[in-house]
Design an enzyme around this catalytic site. Structure first.
Site, short mmCIF file in Angstrom:
data_model
loop_
_atom_site.label_atom_id
_atom_site.label_comp_id
_atom_site.label_asym_id
_atom_site.label_seq_id
_atom_site.Cartn_x
_atom_site.Cartn_y
_atom_site.Cartn_z
N LYS A 8 -62.44 11.79 -12.19
CA LYS A 8 -61.17 11.07 -12.43
C LYS A 8 -60.22 11.85 -13.32
O LYS A 8 -59.00 11.78 -13.15
CB LYS A 8 -61.41 9.68 -13.02
N GLY B 206 -67.26 3.34 -10.99
CA GLY B 206 -68.65 3.61 -10.59
C GLY B 206 -68.99 3.18 -9.19
O GLY B 206 -68.42 3.66 -8.21
N ILE C 227 -68.52 0.37 -7.68
CA ILE C 227 -67.72 -0.68 -7.03
C ILE C 227 -66.82 -0.09 -5.93
O ILE C 227 -66.03 0.82 -6.20
CB ILE C 227 -66.80 -1.40 -8.06
N ASP D 146 -60.39 8.12 -20.38
CA ASP D 146 -61.07 7.92 -19.10
C ASP D 146 -60.47 6.72 -18.36
O ASP D 146 -60.16 6.80 -17.16
CB ASP D 146 -62.57 7.71 -19.35
N LYS E 288 -58.29 6.59 -14.79
CA LYS E 288 -58.57 5.67 -13.67
C LYS E 288 -57.34 4.80 -13.39
O LYS E 288 -57.02 4.50 -12.23
CB LYS E 288 -59.78 4.80 -14.02
P1 NDP Z 1 -73.20 15.77 -16.46
O1 NDP Z 1 -72.68 16.43 -17.68
O2 NDP Z 1 -74.47 14.98 -16.56
O3 NDP Z 1 -73.42 16.86 -15.31
C1 NDP Z 1 -72.54 17.92 -15.11
C2 NDP Z 1 -73.22 18.92 -14.17
O4 NDP Z 1 -72.31 19.97 -13.92
C3 NDP Z 1 -74.48 19.56 -14.76
O5 NDP Z 1 -75.47 19.67 -13.77
C4 NDP Z 1 -74.02 20.93 -15.19
O6 NDP Z 1 -75.04 21.93 -15.11
C5 NDP Z 1 -72.98 21.22 -14.14
N1 NDP Z 1 -72.01 22.22 -14.55
C6 NDP Z 1 -71.28 22.26 -15.69
N2 NDP Z 1 -70.49 23.33 -15.69
C7 NDP Z 1 -70.71 23.98 -14.53
C8 NDP Z 1 -70.21 25.18 -13.95
N3 NDP Z 1 -69.28 25.90 -14.58
N4 NDP Z 1 -70.68 25.54 -12.73
C9 NDP Z 1 -71.61 24.81 -12.10
N5 NDP Z 1 -72.13 23.68 -12.60
C10 NDP Z 1 -71.69 23.27 -13.80
O7 NDP Z 1 -72.03 14.86 -15.91
P2 NDP Z 1 -72.12 13.52 -15.04
O8 NDP Z 1 -73.08 13.72 -13.94
O9 NDP Z 1 -72.26 12.36 -15.94
O10 NDP Z 1 -70.61 13.42 -14.48
C11 NDP Z 1 -70.19 14.25 -13.42
C12 NDP Z 1 -68.83 13.78 -12.94
O11 NDP Z 1 -68.94 12.44 -12.49
C13 NDP Z 1 -67.74 13.77 -14.01
O12 NDP Z 1 -66.50 14.04 -13.40
C14 NDP Z 1 -67.75 12.32 -14.49
O13 NDP Z 1 -66.53 11.93 -15.04
C15 NDP Z 1 -68.02 11.62 -13.18
N6 NDP Z 1 -68.58 10.29 -13.30
C16 NDP Z 1 -69.67 10.07 -14.09
C17 NDP Z 1 -70.22 8.82 -14.19
C18 NDP Z 1 -71.40 8.53 -15.06
O14 NDP Z 1 -71.75 7.34 -15.20
N7 NDP Z 1 -72.05 9.53 -15.65
C19 NDP Z 1 -69.65 7.69 -13.43
C20 NDP Z 1 -68.51 8.03 -12.61
C21 NDP Z 1 -68.00 9.28 -12.55
P3 NDP Z 1 -76.36 21.86 -16.04
O15 NDP Z 1 -77.18 20.73 -15.44
O16 NDP Z 1 -76.98 23.15 -15.84
O17 NDP Z 1 -75.88 21.57 -17.41
N1 HSE Z 2 -67.81 7.41 -18.74
C1 HSE Z 2 -67.43 6.59 -17.64
C2 HSE Z 2 -67.55 5.15 -18.04
C3 HSE Z 2 -68.28 6.86 -16.44
O1 HSE Z 2 -68.21 4.86 -19.04
O2 HSE Z 2 -66.98 4.29 -17.37
C4 HSE Z 2 -67.86 6.09 -15.21
O3 HSE Z 2 -66.62 6.51 -14.75
#
Ligand code: NDP
Ligand code: HSE
Length: 429
Positions: free
Chosen positions: A106, A135, A137, A202, A206
């Protein structure tokens, strides 16, 4: 049924990405049936290659996401890295190499959505992002597609799971802010930098995305008025309770009555306990959409967390894969109107103001006069005295935000007003 698989590059394998990979593997047969072709995880780009990743073939892991996209066999990229760079360049690279994209990002979509949509269109590819808002929804696609024949006038909701989790804990268990934030972080709800959650960035991202979809206009992140929830105190919750309210961080998007402008804002607000948003607990989100013909619709469900977010990503993956097989693309950006975004000062709502004042004759009259001078009508006043000082809680009728700001500025200048302890908007009545 096509037997040659559609190849998927997973960019990021953290909280969300690891769940995407797990569901792709465990539901492979069902996904094949639903799409009409198998989808194969063909590469996983991460930052730390030596990290153990359960259920993922180590041979798929790479730190070179660009090379993965350029190698020539990828059909769809799932971007779950987050942040602006390298995500933006990787998504653009994907389009340039004929790859459609599913993203949960986002922050990036709110900042550069227009350019990314243009790049997708230029290369005839899809850009889907259901997981970017609320998320699990289903909200983005219902608004983009199911409501495409209606006219959306208002959107109001809780769109950040972390802050709802914190506010809910503070309200229901009396937990401290930091303790609740730590728990939300451990559960995988918070952003990499939780400042994005608690300071409202954040939710504002959104809000910008939803406003663009709802009003078919471009709303930039900077257009969204934003206040975080770090200042919300136990005293605010106590005051809210006395009014039969609780406190939520809300995103509110409105089309002006004349249809000529819109407003977009994110801030904490008191809402009555009888309002459906008041019973949204933990990291759940809920969004009301008011459309001219449909009336009021409510979307509710888990707003954060690995598996719920992966559900939305997988839904997009199926849609994009089906489009790919049909040699078609889904709807692109629909920003054909250029409605100005009005400043926060134009927003009209009610306010709850807590003042610390001197407890002596004439103070109440002075305060009431200040409100009247700025055209802000008082609904109720509650006063509690202690040792020559008093706390005064004023709840107003509906007034323009600019008028309220003027009132507060004038109140601060009164000798008898020791301080303005809190100002909170009252919504949902
Ligand atoms: P994380 O920090 O858990 O995961 C990020 C991932 O990206 C990790 O696997 C990391 O690698 C990898 N990464 C970071 N930098 C690089 C790079 N330069 N090249 C390749 N890989 C890279 O984040 P989330 O999974 O929580 O969130 C991911 C996305 O989803 C974000 O945009 C977030 O806003 C969105 N989102 C998250 C939600 C949530 O509830 N967590 C809900 C809705 C959206 P490594 O594992 O090696 O560190
Ligand atoms: N950090 C975000 C939240 C993840 O708490 O809503 C879902 O977009």
């Amino acid at each position: 049924m096509r037997t040659r698989p559609l190849k998927v590059a997973l960019l990021g394998c953290g909280v969300v990405g690891s769940e995407v990979a797990r569901i792709m593997t465990t539901h492979a047969d069902d996904l094949t049936q639903r799409i009409g072709a198998p989808v194969e995880l063909a590469g996983v780009a991460v930052r730390r290659p030596s990290k153990i990743r359960e259920g993922i073939d180590p041979a798929l892991i790479t730190t070179d996401a660009t090379a993965l996209l350029k190698r020539g066999d990828i059909d769809i990229a799932i971007e779950v890295i987050g942040g602006i760079e390298p995500a933006r360049t990787l998504i653009t690279t994907a389009f340039e190499h004929g790859i459609s994209v599913v993203s949960a990002n986002k922050a990036l979509l709110a900042q550069d959505g227009a350019a990314l949509h243009a790049a997708a269109e230029q290369h005839g590819r899809d850009l889907y992002y259901e997981a970017a808002v609320a998320g699990a929804i289903p909200l983005v696609r219902p608004m983009r597609e199911s409501l495409a024949g209606d006219k959306i006038n208002r959107v109001m909701g809780i769109v950040n799971g972390t802050t709802n989790f914190i506010l809910d804990k503070m309200d229901s268990t009396g937990a401290g802010y930091q303790e609740a934030l730590d728990e939300a972080t451990a559960l995988g709800y918070a952003e990499a930098d939780p400042t994005a959650d608690v300071e409202g960035y954040d939710a504002a991202a959104k809000a910008a995305i939803l406003a663009g979809i709802a009003f078919h206009t471009r709303v930039r992140l900077d257009d969204v008025y934003r206040e975080g929830m770090t200042e919300v105190s136990a005293a605010d919750f106590a005051s809210a309770k006395r009014m039969g309210c609780t406190i939520k961080l809300l995103a509110i998007l409105e089309r002006a009555a004349d249809g000529e402008s819109v407003t977009a804002r994110v801030h904490p607000a008191m809402i009555p306990l009888s309002h459906p948003l008041a019973s949204v607990r933990e990291a759940y989100n809920a969004v009301f959409v008011e459309a001219e013909a449909a009336g009021r619709l409510m979307f509710y469900g888990p707003g954060a967390g690995g598996a719920p977010t992966a559900s939305a990503v997988l839904g997009d993956l199926v849609a994009v894969a089906r489009n790919k097989l049909a040699e078609a693309t889904g709807p692109g950006e629909s920003a054909y109107t250029q409605l100005p975004v009005s400043p926060m000062g134009d927003v009209v709502t009610r306010y709850h103001i807590s003042l610390d004042v001197a407890d002596k004759p004439g103070v109440l009259a002075q305060v009431a006069t200040t409100f009247a001078e700025h055209g802000v009508s008082i609904d109720t006043v509650r006063q509690q005295g202690k040792d020559g000082e008093a706390s005064l809680v004023v709840v107003t009728h509906r007034a323009a935000d600019a008028a309220l700001s003027g009132t507060v500025e004038a109140l601060r200048k009164l000798d008898t007003v020791r301080g303005v302890a809190s100002i909170m908007r009252v919504e949902g009545e």
